[in-house]
Design a protein around this motif. Structure first.
Motif, PDB file in Angstrom:
ATOM      1  N   GLU A   1       8.879  -2.134   2.653  1.00  0.00           N
ATOM      2  CA  GLU A   1      10.046  -2.356   3.499  1.00  0.00           C
ATOM      3  C   GLU A   1       9.692  -3.232   4.695  1.00  0.00           C
ATOM      4  O   GLU A   1      10.412  -4.195   5.022  1.00  0.00           O
ATOM      5  CB  GLU A   1      10.573  -0.997   3.980  1.00  0.00           C
ATOM      6  CG  GLU A   1      11.747  -1.070   4.944  1.00  0.00           C
ATOM      7  CD  GLU A   1      12.104   0.290   5.514  1.00  0.00           C
ATOM      8  OE1 GLU A   1      13.300   0.610   5.565  1.00  0.00           O
ATOM      9  OE2 GLU A   1      11.172   1.037   5.911  1.00  0.00           O
ATOM     10  N   ASN A   2       8.585  -2.927   5.355  1.00  0.00           N
ATOM     11  CA  ASN A   2       8.176  -3.735   6.503  1.00  0.00           C
ATOM     12  C   ASN A   2       7.867  -5.180   6.104  1.00  0.00           C
ATOM     13  O   ASN A   2       8.226  -6.128   6.806  1.00  0.00           O
ATOM     14  CB  ASN A   2       6.946  -3.119   7.175  1.00  0.00           C
ATOM     15  CG  ASN A   2       7.313  -2.028   8.160  1.00  0.00           C
ATOM     16  OD1 ASN A   2       8.437  -1.955   8.630  1.00  0.00           O
ATOM     17  ND2 ASN A   2       6.354  -1.167   8.458  1.00  0.00           N
ATOM     18  N   ALA A   3       7.205  -5.342   4.957  1.00  0.00           N
ATOM     19  CA  ALA A   3       6.852  -6.686   4.518  1.00  0.00           C
ATOM     20  C   ALA A   3       8.103  -7.504   4.213  1.00  0.00           C
ATOM     21  O   ALA A   3       8.162  -8.705   4.506  1.00  0.00           O
ATOM     22  CB  ALA A   3       5.945  -6.612   3.292  1.00  0.00           C
TER      23      ALA A   3
ATOM     24  N   LEU B   1       5.984 -11.930  -0.037  1.00  0.00           N
ATOM     25  CA  LEU B   1       5.857 -10.477  -0.166  1.00  0.00           C
ATOM     26  C   LEU B   1       4.550 -10.119  -0.854  1.00  0.00           C
ATOM     27  O   LEU B   1       3.856  -9.173  -0.454  1.00  0.00           O
ATOM     28  CB  LEU B   1       7.054  -9.935  -0.956  1.00  0.00           C
ATOM     29  CG  LEU B   1       7.313  -8.430  -0.861  1.00  0.00           C
ATOM     30  CD1 LEU B   1       7.515  -7.998   0.581  1.00  0.00           C
ATOM     31  CD2 LEU B   1       8.539  -8.047  -1.699  1.00  0.00           C
ATOM     32  N   CYS B   2       4.185 -10.845  -1.890  1.00  0.00           N
ATOM     33  CA  CYS B   2       2.907 -10.609  -2.568  1.00  0.00           C
ATOM     34  C   CYS B   2       1.746 -10.827  -1.599  1.00  0.00           C
ATOM     35  O   CYS B   2       0.769 -10.057  -1.591  1.00  0.00           O
ATOM     36  CB  CYS B   2       2.761 -11.527  -3.777  1.00  0.00           C
ATOM     37  SG  CYS B   2       3.894 -11.143  -5.131  1.00  0.00           S
ATOM     38  N   ALA B   3       1.846 -11.875  -0.780  1.00  0.00           N
ATOM     39  CA  ALA B   3       0.783 -12.142   0.189  1.00  0.00           C
ATOM     40  C   ALA B   3       0.673 -11.014   1.200  1.00  0.00           C
ATOM     41  O   ALA B   3      -0.431 -10.563   1.548  1.00  0.00           O
ATOM     42  CB  ALA B   3       1.055 -13.467   0.904  1.00  0.00           C
ATOM     43  N   ALA B   4       1.803 -10.531   1.681  1.00  0.00           N
ATOM     44  CA  ALA B   4       1.785  -9.459   2.688  1.00  0.00           C
ATOM     45  C   ALA B   4       1.155  -8.188   2.149  1.00  0.00           C
ATOM     46  O   ALA B   4       0.467  -7.463   2.882  1.00  0.00           O
ATOM     47  CB  ALA B   4       3.200  -9.186   3.167  1.00  0.00           C
TER      48      ALA B   4
ATOM     49  N   GLY C   1      -0.892  -8.026  -0.572  1.00  0.00           N
ATOM     50  CA  GLY C   1      -2.136  -8.250  -1.300  1.00  0.00           C
ATOM     51  C   GLY C   1      -1.992  -8.119  -2.797  1.00  0.00           C
ATOM     52  O   GLY C   1      -2.961  -7.757  -3.490  1.00  0.00           O
ATOM     53  N   ALA C   2      -0.788  -8.393  -3.326  1.00  0.00           N
ATOM     54  CA  ALA C   2      -0.553  -8.307  -4.764  1.00  0.00           C
ATOM     55  C   ALA C   2      -0.936  -9.622  -5.435  1.00  0.00           C
ATOM     56  O   ALA C   2      -0.781 -10.706  -4.852  1.00  0.00           O
ATOM     57  CB  ALA C   2       0.914  -7.989  -5.040  1.00  0.00           C
ATOM     58  N   ALA C   3      -1.413  -9.531  -6.688  1.00  0.00           N
ATOM     59  CA  ALA C   3      -1.845 -10.729  -7.403  1.00  0.00           C
ATOM     60  C   ALA C   3      -0.681 -11.666  -7.649  1.00  0.00           C
ATOM     61  O   ALA C   3      -0.802 -12.887  -7.476  1.00  0.00           O
ATOM     62  CB  ALA C   3      -2.510 -10.334  -8.727  1.00  0.00           C
ATOM     63  N   ASP C   4       0.438 -11.113  -8.082  1.00  0.00           N
ATOM     64  CA  ASP C   4       1.617 -11.939  -8.353  1.00  0.00           C
ATOM     65  C   ASP C   4       2.841 -11.030  -8.393  1.00  0.00           C
ATOM     66  O   ASP C   4       2.732  -9.808  -8.255  1.00  0.00           O
ATOM     67  CB  ASP C   4       1.477 -12.730  -9.659  1.00  0.00           C
ATOM     68  CG  ASP C   4       1.112 -11.842 -10.849  1.00  0.00           C
ATOM     69  OD1 ASP C   4       1.614 -10.688 -10.916  1.00  0.00           O
ATOM     70  OD2 ASP C   4       0.328 -12.272 -11.707  1.00  0.00           O
ATOM     71  N   TRP C   5       3.994 -11.630  -8.591  1.00  0.00           N
ATOM     72  CA  TRP C   5       5.244 -10.870  -8.569  1.00  0.00           C
ATOM     73  C   TRP C   5       5.318  -9.861  -9.710  1.00  0.00           C
ATOM     74  O   TRP C   5       5.852  -8.766  -9.544  1.00  0.00           O
ATOM     75  CB  TRP C   5       6.439 -11.826  -8.611  1.00  0.00           C
ATOM     76  CG  TRP C   5       7.753 -11.092  -8.513  1.00  0.00           C
ATOM     77  CD1 TRP C   5       8.661 -10.914  -9.498  1.00  0.00           C
ATOM     78  CD2 TRP C   5       8.252 -10.408  -7.373  1.00  0.00           C
ATOM     79  NE1 TRP C   5       9.726 -10.164  -9.045  1.00  0.00           N
ATOM     80  CE2 TRP C   5       9.493  -9.837  -7.735  1.00  0.00           C
ATOM     81  CE3 TRP C   5       7.773 -10.235  -6.068  1.00  0.00           C
ATOM     82  CZ2 TRP C   5      10.256  -9.112  -6.843  1.00  0.00           C
ATOM     83  CZ3 TRP C   5       8.539  -9.495  -5.188  1.00  0.00           C
ATOM     84  CH2 TRP C   5       9.770  -8.942  -5.576  1.00  0.00           C
TER      85      TRP C   5
END
Length: 950
Positions: A379-381, A403-406, A408-412
């Motif tokens: 939610e914050n991201a 959002l992925c960058a915030a 730390g996710a590899a991709d969507w």
């Protein structure tokens, strides 16, 4: 955004100012254009402390700095300062969150602290200007009246998200009007009523925080949670707020107040106010209505989300933050009145408690906590991307990459899978709590429903009704069911029920018919259960809950089938049904110290001096724990010895708590009695009989003796509102203690109290001095009183008096005795008792008073203890019959075989009598039963007392 600089040049400039963040800089600005813009603006300020990004703030640090900085600001300067501070602080918080420096609790706490500080600064600034124009608000006594701001929702729980409204309620003290400030010489300031003053204050604070300027805004302010919403005044007095919730408070406002917290103004007054409002939020006992009401609210939210097409809303959508919050709030609302740990505005500490206390499976609680952390960071991201108040997963590619960058996710794809897993788990747990639990079990067969409706509406009557009941499995005594249903239908509460509740009850009856058929005596089980249903007819919540929950329903039927005493107890106190719904505690019985601690904790949550609530709590606690003991007893999980132990420990806890309350009441009114040495005189409670012997049963009364150690009975008490004679003090204290325990109230009584074993019996003083008690036992007591003393022990009160009593008891019991006279006294007493109390006949034997029964075993034990204690003082170490018999065998007073046989007989007799007490049946048995046991006990009794009996 970057002016004449390229993005790469700007990033290099950022790293030069904050080298510790070089590794995460690409992620920071990929995750949040808002953060990038905020730092671009910060570069214009050479004094900006970029090192602060690496450190957490201490509690209160921001508020102190802000209030000092803006103390003399005019309104435009304050608005500019607050907005720039907000931008810088939000950037700091976002950097620490995205970089993984800060845990979730720090992020949410810092956002909440920022809001607190800004609200306080705006409140003080606006208040200063209003006082200059209109004077100081004062009440009728001339005392200054201050403002209070309650933070609600996420702010109240210190869980504010990145781009959130702040929900506020403005309050103030008493009515009155403003007066010129001292020293201003009545300079023509126009006075206002306090109501007008604080409304203007609320308006000014809202404007200072929410107005959009070239620097943006501080926080959007929502005031709709105030009494009467948009139709209500912007600031309400404490008294009006309390009256509103009592008279008009709605169910959703209870949920809102769970999160309420004083955030600005008179914080201490706010804490007092919330304590006053606590009974509205948290019911004193378990409140299962809350589950249904929360379920209904969730349905409304889900329908609104669907109507808006916001299924991807991580707050309100399926398996989102709101469902997780509702899981926790359901336990808070149901149990918060009884468990103070649940009255925490923060979600995560409550969730941890739920797992630790067994309300939720510990693994489930841990996983829900993990889900909460993920959803709140998600939610914050989402909101950090553009500082927008949105909760919906993005559809644009740029926003998804951010959002992925915030996070730390590899991709969507990977992030979407994680989101789906988390939401699925939350929804699964939500459904487990809020769906119609037990619906499959509760939905009785069509045949059962038809039978109940036919009987209820007299479509089946007379011989037809009996035939239908026999066919349904009630073949032994179907007429009892017909009569029980007739009684239920004609009961006053049932006749007054609305049609909807009658339908609920009929639906419940069908399930009870099915459950009763599983019992050995189904008619008995059903008829007793129907008496409980009649008692709860005015409480539709219980009807619904029993219908919806198969296991508590089956447990109720089992308990009613097992014991008419238990079914009567539940019918007299329907609140005991709460224990059936709490499988965590129903069979997990507390130990001695846990019983005492739990009771003291509950009493500690009551208002000081609230005698009525305290007496009510003691009665309900006694019945609740007794029910739990009985449930474990009847299930076979608790042997007889442990049943008596726990019933005795329960009595000890209740007597101790009642004495503490009675003493506090007396002390507040009259002070305390002092001894001649100037020390406070004490008071103690001595238990006799079954209580002293650790052999309490269900429904036992308490044989008590009261002692004090005051050597100045003619003097007066000191330290109270008024003094009274010390002797009068102790008499009133004893009577007050008896009232706490024995007075009949709507909740019943705790115990019947018997005081006849005190020195000189009914003619003696209610409280004896330790000295006079010792003198009486040494010089005047009858042999039977020394027999009673073998089973006596101090159970509550002053430790010094308790120890002194034990010394007196030991001294008296171990003195030298004439064995012949002792034998004659005890044999004569036994003969007298048998003549007066033995209800044996040729066909029935009285297991307690009859020859060879329980009393004979007790007299044998007491005789041997009194005879041999002089040479073997260890005989008086214990007050219970079994350990005394063990000690007698160890001392050689009785051989091991006789000891084993006596204990075996005693155990069998007590077990049978115990079972009969649960069935509310007399303790007489067929004369040919227990023949071997009776023969042995009678033979040993006659051998010991032969000389006298001849």
């Amino acid at each position: 955004m970057y002016g004449a600089l390229t993005e790469e040049q700007w990033r290099q400039r950022f790293v030069a100012r904050a080298p510790a963040l070089a590794a995460v800089a690409p992620r920071l600005f990929a995750a949040s254009p808002f953060v990038a813009d905020a730092f671009a603006r910060l570069f214009d300020d050479d004094s900006a402390e970029f090192d602060a990004l690496m450190r957490s703030r201490a509690d209160g640090e921001l508020a102190v700095a802000l209030l000092a900085a803006c103390a003399d600001d005019d309104e435009p300067a304050l608005m500019r300062r607050l907005r720039r501070l907000r931008r810088a602080e939000m950037a700091r918080i976002a950097v620490r969150d995205i970089a993984g420096i800060a845990e979730l609790d720090e992020t949410l706490g810092d956002l909440s602290a920022l809001a607190d500080a800004c609200i306080e600064a705006a409140l003080r600034n606006a208040g200063k200007r209003l006082r200059q124009r209109h004077g100081v608000p004062r009440d009728a006594a001339g005392d200054e009246v201050g403002p209070l701001v309650l933070g609600m929702g996420k702010l109240g729980g210190r869980e504010l998200n990145f781009s959130s409204d702040i929900d506020l309620i403005f309050c103030h003290g008493d009515s009155g009007e403003t007066c010129p400030e001292p020293g201003r010489g009545g300079d023509g300031a126009r006075g206002l009523s306090n109501e007008e003053y604080f409304v203007r204050l609320a308006q000014d604070v809202q404007r200072l925080l929410a107005s959009q300027t070239e620097d943006g805004f501080v926080f959007r302010v929502d005031l709709m949670l105030r009494p009467f919403g948009s139709a209500g005044t912007l600031s309400v007095s404490y008294a009006a707020l309390e009256e509103y919730y009592q008279a008009h408070g709605r169910e959703w406002e209870r949920y809102a107040l769970i999160k309420a917290r004083p955030v600005a103004g008179d914080i201490d007054a706010g804490r007092v106010l919330l304590k006053v409002l606590r009974p509205f939020v948290y019911r004193r006992y378990l409140d299962y209505n809350a589950i249904g009401n929360l379920r209904n609210l969730k349905v409304l939210i889900a329908e609104d989300v669907a109507r808006r097409g916001e299924e991807d809303n991580v707050k309100l959508g399926r398996g989102g933050i709101r469902e997780l919050e509702f899981i926790v709030q359901s336990f808070q609302l149901v149990r918060g009145g009884a468990e103070s740990a649940l009255r925490d505005a923060r979600l995560r500490p409550v969730l941890r408690y739920l797992g630790g206390a067994g309300h939720l499976d510990s693994a489930v609680a841990r996983q829900l906590d993990t889900c909460y952390v993920f959803l709140r960071r998600l939610e914050n991201a989402i909101q950090m991307y553009g500082d927008q108040q949105t909760h919906t997963l993005p559809v644009q590619d740029d926003a998804r990459r951010a959002l992925c960058a915030a996070l730390g996710a590899a991709d969507w794809t990977a992030l979407s899978a994680q989101v789906e897993f988390v939401r699925g788990f939350v929804q699964q747990q939500f459904d487990a709590i809020f769906n119609e639990r037990g619906a499959a079990d509760a939905d009785a067969s069509s045949a059962e429903r038809k039978l109940v409706r036919a009987l209820w509406f007299a479509m089946s009557s007379g011989d037809t009704a009996l035939a239908d009941l026999r066919a349904a499995g009630f073949a032994q005594e179907p007429q009892k069911i017909v009569a029980a249903l007739e009684d239920l239908r004609n009961a006053r509460l049932v006749r007054a029920m609305p049609d909807g509740d009658v339908q609920k009850m009929i639906a419940l009856l069908a399930t009870l018919f099915e459950a009763a058929r599983e019992q050995t005596r189904p008619e008995t089980a059903l008829c007793r259960t129907l008496r409980v249903v009649q008692a709860i007819a005015g409480r539709s919540t219980y009807l619904s809950l029993l219908h919806d929950n198969a296991e508590p329903r089956a447990q109720l039927v089992r308990l009613c089938a097992a014991s008419p005493w238990l079914s009567a107890l539940i019918a007299q106190s329907p609140v005991l049904l709460d224990a059936l719904f709490d499988t965590r505690t129903l069979y997990a019985l507390p130990g001695r110290d846990e019983l005492r601690d739990e009771l003291l904790q509950r009493l500690g949550e009551l208002a000081p001096g609230d005698t009525e609530a305290g007496m009510d709590l003691l009665r309900r606690y006694q019945k609740e724990v007794t029910l739990r003991i009985a449930a474990a007893d009847l299930s076979g999980a608790l042997p007889l010895v442990q049943v008596s132990d726990r019933l005795t420990w329960l009595a000890e806890s209740l007597v101790d708590a009642a004495l503490a309350r009675a003493w506090d009441e007396m002390r507040s009114s009259y002070g305390e009695p002092l001894r001649g040495d100037g020390e406070r005189a004490g008071f103690a409670v001595v238990a006799y009989g079954k209580f002293g012997g650790i052999e309490l049963g269900y429904g036992s009364d308490l044989d008590l003796v009261f002692l004090h150690d005051c050597d100045q009975l003619d003097a007066d008490t000191v330290g109270g509102a008024r003094a009274i004679n010390n002797g009068v003090f102790y008499a009133r204290l004893a009577q007050r203690l008896i009232n706490w325990l024995a007075t009949q109230t709507p909740a019943g009584r705790v115990y019947e109290i018997d005081m006849e074993l005190r020195p000189n019996g009914k003619s003696g003083l209610l409280v004896s001095s330790l000295q006079s008690f010792a003198g009486y036992q040494r010089e005047s007591a009858w042999t039977w009183e020394h027999q009673a003393l073998t089973r006596a022990r101090a159970v509550a009160g002053d430790p010094a008096i308790r120890d002194a009593f034990e010394c007196v008891r030991r001294e008296v019991l171990t003195r030298a005795r004439d064995a012949g006279q002792l034998r004659a006294d005890i044999a004569d007493m036994r003969a007298k008792m048998r003549a007066e109390l033995d209800r044996s006949t040729d066909a029935l034997w009285d297991i307690k008073q009859g020859r060879g029964g329980l009393i004979d075993i007790e007299f044998i034990t007491q005789y041997l203890v009194l005879r041999d204690a002089q040479r073997a003082p260890a005989l008086v170490n214990y007050s219970d019959n079994w350990r005394q018999l063990d000690a007698l065998a160890a001392a050689g007073s009785i051989d091991g075989e006789d000891r084993d046989a006596l204990i075996c007989c005693y155990r069998r007799y007590r077990a049978w009598a115990h079972e009969r007490s649960l069935q509310e049946e007399q303790v007489r048995i067929a004369a040919d039963q227990f023949a071997d046991e009776r023969r042995f006990v009678s033979g040993l009794f006659e051998r010991l007392f032969a000389a006298r009996l001849r």
